[in-house]
Design an enzyme around this catalytic site. Structure first.
Site, PDB file in Angstrom:
ATOM      1  N   CYS A  20      23.797 -58.945  -5.734  1.00 36.48           N
ATOM      2  CA  CYS A  20      22.339 -58.374  -5.911  1.00 36.48           C
ATOM      3  C   CYS A  20      21.148 -58.582  -5.383  1.00 36.48           C
ATOM      4  O   CYS A  20      21.203 -59.069  -4.095  1.00 36.48           O
ATOM      5  CB  CYS A  20      22.323 -58.781  -7.727  1.00 36.48           C
ATOM      6  SG  CYS A  20      23.283 -59.611  -8.392  1.00 36.48           S
ATOM      7  N   GLY A  46      23.534 -53.378  -5.339  1.00 35.74           N
ATOM      8  CA  GLY A  46      23.971 -53.725  -5.800  1.00 35.74           C
ATOM      9  C   GLY A  46      23.542 -52.287  -6.438  1.00 35.74           C
ATOM     10  O   GLY A  46      22.712 -51.639  -7.132  1.00 35.74           O
ATOM     11  N   ASN A 121      21.132 -64.019  -7.849  1.00 30.04           N
ATOM     12  CA  ASN A 121      21.968 -63.255  -6.765  1.00 30.04           C
ATOM     13  C   ASN A 121      21.924 -64.428  -6.575  1.00 30.04           C
ATOM     14  O   ASN A 121      21.812 -65.023  -5.293  1.00 30.04           O
ATOM     15  CB  ASN A 121      20.763 -62.841  -5.535  1.00 30.04           C
ATOM     16  CG  ASN A 121      21.198 -62.301  -4.486  1.00 30.04           C
ATOM     17  OD1 ASN A 121      20.128 -62.569  -3.142  1.00 30.04           O
ATOM     18  ND2 ASN A 121      22.495 -62.022  -4.744  1.00 30.04           N
ATOM     19  N   GLY A 122      23.160 -64.548  -6.145  1.00 26.61           N
ATOM     20  CA  GLY A 122      24.204 -65.492  -5.831  1.00 26.61           C
ATOM     21  C   GLY A 122      25.209 -65.497  -6.545  1.00 26.61           C
ATOM     22  O   GLY A 122      25.888 -64.949  -7.350  1.00 26.61           O
ATOM     23  N   TYR A 261      25.978 -57.524   7.651  1.00 25.55           N
ATOM     24  CA  TYR A 261      26.319 -56.634   7.039  1.00 25.55           C
ATOM     25  C   TYR A 261      25.530 -56.124   6.096  1.00 25.55           C
ATOM     26  O   TYR A 261      24.830 -55.040   5.391  1.00 25.55           O
ATOM     27  CB  TYR A 261      27.165 -56.378   6.271  1.00 25.55           C
ATOM     28  CG  TYR A 261      28.200 -55.777   5.349  1.00 25.55           C
ATOM     29  CD1 TYR A 261      28.376 -54.063   5.677  1.00 25.55           C
ATOM     30  CD2 TYR A 261      28.058 -55.935   4.092  1.00 25.55           C
ATOM     31  CE1 TYR A 261      28.796 -53.424   4.630  1.00 25.55           C
ATOM     32  CE2 TYR A 261      28.593 -54.893   3.138  1.00 25.55           C
ATOM     33  CZ  TYR A 261      28.802 -53.583   3.137  1.00 25.55           C
ATOM     34  OH  TYR A 261      29.079 -53.047   2.529  1.00 25.55           O
TER      35      TYR A 261
HETATM   36  P1  AMP Z   1      37.957 -52.703   4.476  1.00 19.33           P
HETATM   37  O1  AMP Z   1      38.555 -52.076   4.213  1.00 19.33           O
HETATM   38  O2  AMP Z   1      38.503 -53.970   2.965  1.00 19.33           O
HETATM   39  O3  AMP Z   1      38.642 -53.596   5.603  1.00 19.33           O
HETATM   40  O4  AMP Z   1      36.493 -52.967   4.303  1.00 19.33           O
HETATM   41  C1  AMP Z   1      36.023 -53.246   5.465  1.00 19.33           C
HETATM   42  C2  AMP Z   1      34.731 -52.345   5.600  1.00 19.33           C
HETATM   43  O5  AMP Z   1      33.923 -52.794   4.181  1.00 19.33           O
HETATM   44  C3  AMP Z   1      33.875 -52.141   6.211  1.00 19.33           C
HETATM   45  O6  AMP Z   1      33.709 -51.213   6.618  1.00 19.33           O
HETATM   46  C4  AMP Z   1      32.621 -53.004   6.134  1.00 19.33           C
HETATM   47  O7  AMP Z   1      31.407 -52.106   5.974  1.00 19.33           O
HETATM   48  C5  AMP Z   1      32.763 -52.845   4.218  1.00 19.33           C
HETATM   49  N1  AMP Z   1      32.696 -54.546   3.696  1.00 19.33           N
HETATM   50  C6  AMP Z   1      32.582 -55.415   4.404  1.00 19.33           C
HETATM   51  N2  AMP Z   1      32.660 -55.872   4.051  1.00 19.33           N
HETATM   52  C7  AMP Z   1      32.082 -55.728   2.156  1.00 19.33           C
HETATM   53  C8  AMP Z   1      31.279 -55.657   0.988  1.00 19.33           C
HETATM   54  N3  AMP Z   1      30.987 -57.658   0.819  1.00 19.33           N
HETATM   55  N4  AMP Z   1      31.065 -55.659   0.353  1.00 19.33           N
HETATM   56  C9  AMP Z   1      31.895 -53.573   0.668  1.00 19.33           C
HETATM   57  N5  AMP Z   1      32.004 -53.314   1.722  1.00 19.33           N
HETATM   58  C10 AMP Z   1      32.127 -54.712   2.124  1.00 19.33           C
END
Ligand code: AMP
Length: 487
Positions: A20, A46, A121-122, A261
């Site tokens: 969040c 979020g 947040n957490g 990220y």
């Molecule tokens: P996936 O398709 O499941 O391999 O997700 C990888 C993609 O999701 C990458 O392009 C990341 O930028 C993004 N990503 C990584 N971690 C998260 C997260 N916790 N929440 C949302 N998107 C994520």
């Protein structure tokens, strides 16, 4: 008990992930409007729901809603119903489960000492155990989120002063938490003793701000003062800012994935520019896993800074070979299976002119389930790329996060179940490489270990969890299932 839990689940299907953004401002004109702007800058943290609480010197006002900040707080009508010079708000991350309004933060409750609003947040790692013991002692919970546990602990504390009650409550919780709270007289910010999630202090004129990231200060022209320290409670009232550090000191373990990220690239966290860190990870990645190619192509948006760093280091052209549609909201409903199967094309499209006949290195920040990469690679090949290589600016994600980043269980994490060669085959690339954990730390500018302990929380890559996972059972996260738990 069982029947009740199941009935609740049918209605709610809620998954209390807490990933969040927080914003609080003390003593400023149009506090609610400034909070809405701050939350808008934190929208990446979020998109599921948003809430703002204000205090006007006589009473609290609150508006909480599902959806984006701009959709809920841009009208004069809504803002005018949130008077007062003190305000705080929260944006909550989108999860797979449907969400419900009673889970939307800030939470607000009337206590012996008056009203208190709180936002988190957490993720707490012993919330389920605490919740069960609180329910045994007569507490009635209204939401399914772990933050409400803190509210009940504050209510039951034997201490008189609100800050002592909060401290007392927090000595009982475990996990990751950055918090913002407000009472009739105070705005309070807290970071857990490991400092897993970010929290910063800013100033706008004489007003103080406590928020998740510096980009929320920039949007309203506020000045960054400093990060809240791990284990610090910051109290802002009419006398100014006071700080206490009531918890036992433990090692600092900021989440390294915030740098990779999660945080916005224009934010500065703990003295480091997120954008610069991401570029430097890209440079390190290029040094570790160079390969002959014609173009570097980021998977937008999150892969862009690392791809820039990679391109600079490899001395190769950087091209926007994939274009992202920014208007795919959370609310976009995928009505039929056929449309759903279009999948990633809703969000990304190959830019044929930049890819055809080229040896392409795609750069993304992470592979979680592998769905995105598989679809993107297919698209890039269909656009006529001669070779497709993939470089990832994080180490393989082999473990779930229990501290507030929404990751699936291990059985769905591609890197937990396949080696890199097998992943490359599934994704369909000519080569695949991830940055090494030591390379990642080099890029961040620190050695991995300080004595025995890692300098950051890197549990999603190493499985070294810095905080006990008290609620965890057989490897599954209780953060996903507070309501379904049985005695
Ligand atoms: P996936 O398709 O499941 O391999 O997700 C990888 C993609 O999701 C990458 O392009 C990341 O930028 C993004 N990503 C990584 N971690 C998260 C997260 N916790 N929440 C949302 N998107 C994520």
């Amino acid at each position: 008990m069982r029947a009740m839990a199941e009935a609740n689940l049918d209605h709610d299907d809620d998954k209390p992930h807490e990933e969040c953004g927080l914003f609080g401002i003390f003593d400023y004109n149009d506090a609610a409007a400034h909070t809405a702007l701050g939350l808008h800058a934190l929208q990446h943290r979020g998109q599921e729901s948003v809430g703002i609480v204000t205090y006007d010197g006589a009473q609290f006002h609150s508006h909480r809603a599902l959806g984006l900040v701009g959709d809920n707080f841009s009208s004069e009508n809504v803002i005018s119903k949130l008077p007062g010079r003190v305000a705080m708000g929260h944006v909550r991350y989108a999860t797979t489960g449907a969400t419900i309004l009673r889970n939307v933060q800030p939470l607000f409750a009337e206590f012996k000492f008056g009203g208190l609003a709180i936002a988190h947040n957490g993720n707490l790692t012993n919330a389920y155990a605490l919740r069960r013991s609180l329910i045994d002692r007569g507490s009635i919970f209204q939401s399914t989120n772990d933050t409400e546990t803190i509210v009940h602990l504050i209510a039951r504390s034997e201490f008189g002063r609100v800050v002592d009650r909060i401290t007392d409550a927090l000595t009982q919780v475990e996990g990751a938490y950055s918090l913002v709270a407000m009472t009739q007289k105070k705005l309070i910010g807290v970071r857990d003793p490991h400092g897993v999630r970010p929290l910063v202090i800013g100033r706008l004129g004489t007003a103080y701000i406590i928020t998740s990231e510096t980009c929320a200060l920039d949007i309203i022209g506020a000045k960054f003062i400093r990060d809240v320290d791990p284990g610090e409670i910051v109290v802002i009232d009419e006398q100014g800012l006071h700080s206490i550090k009531p918890f036992s000191k433990v090692s600092r373990r900021f989440c390294i994935f915030e740098y990779i990220y999660f945080a916005r690239p224009d934010s500065v966290i703990e003295g480091k520019h997120v954008y610069a860190v991401r570029k430097s990870i890209g440079r390190e990645l290029a040094r570790e896993s160079a390969i002959a190619a014609d173009v570097i192509v980021p998977v937008p948006d999150s892969g862009v800074p690392a791809a820039l760093g990679y391109a600079q280091e490899a001395d190769l052209p950087f091209e926007l070979g994939i274009i992202r549609n920014h208007y795919v909201g959370r609310t976009f409903i995928e009505p039929t299976a056929q449309i759903r199967n279009l999948g990633v094309r809703l969000k990304h499209n190959a830019n044929v002119g930049a890819l055809k006949g080229k040896r392409v290195i795609l750069v993304d920040d992470s592979i979680v389930r592998g769905t995105t990469s598989t679809k993107i690679v297919d698209m890039v090949r269909n656009a006529g790329a001669r070779e497709v290589h993939m470089r990832i600016s994080s180490p393989p994600t082999t473990h779930s996060c229990f501290y507030g980043i929404d990751t699936p269980e291990r059985d769905q994490l591609m890197a937990a179940n396949h080696d890199v060669k097998a992943m490359a085959d599934i994704i369909g690339v000519d080569s695949l490489a991830f940055i090494s954990i030591d390379g990642l730390y080099r890029a961040v500018g620190e050695a991995r270990r300080n004595g025995e302990l890692p300098q950051y929380c890197d549990a999603c890559f190493t499985g070294e969890y810095p905080i006990r996972l008290a609620d965890r059972d057989g490897g599954r996260s209780r953060q996903l299932s507070l309501l379904t738990e049985r005695d």
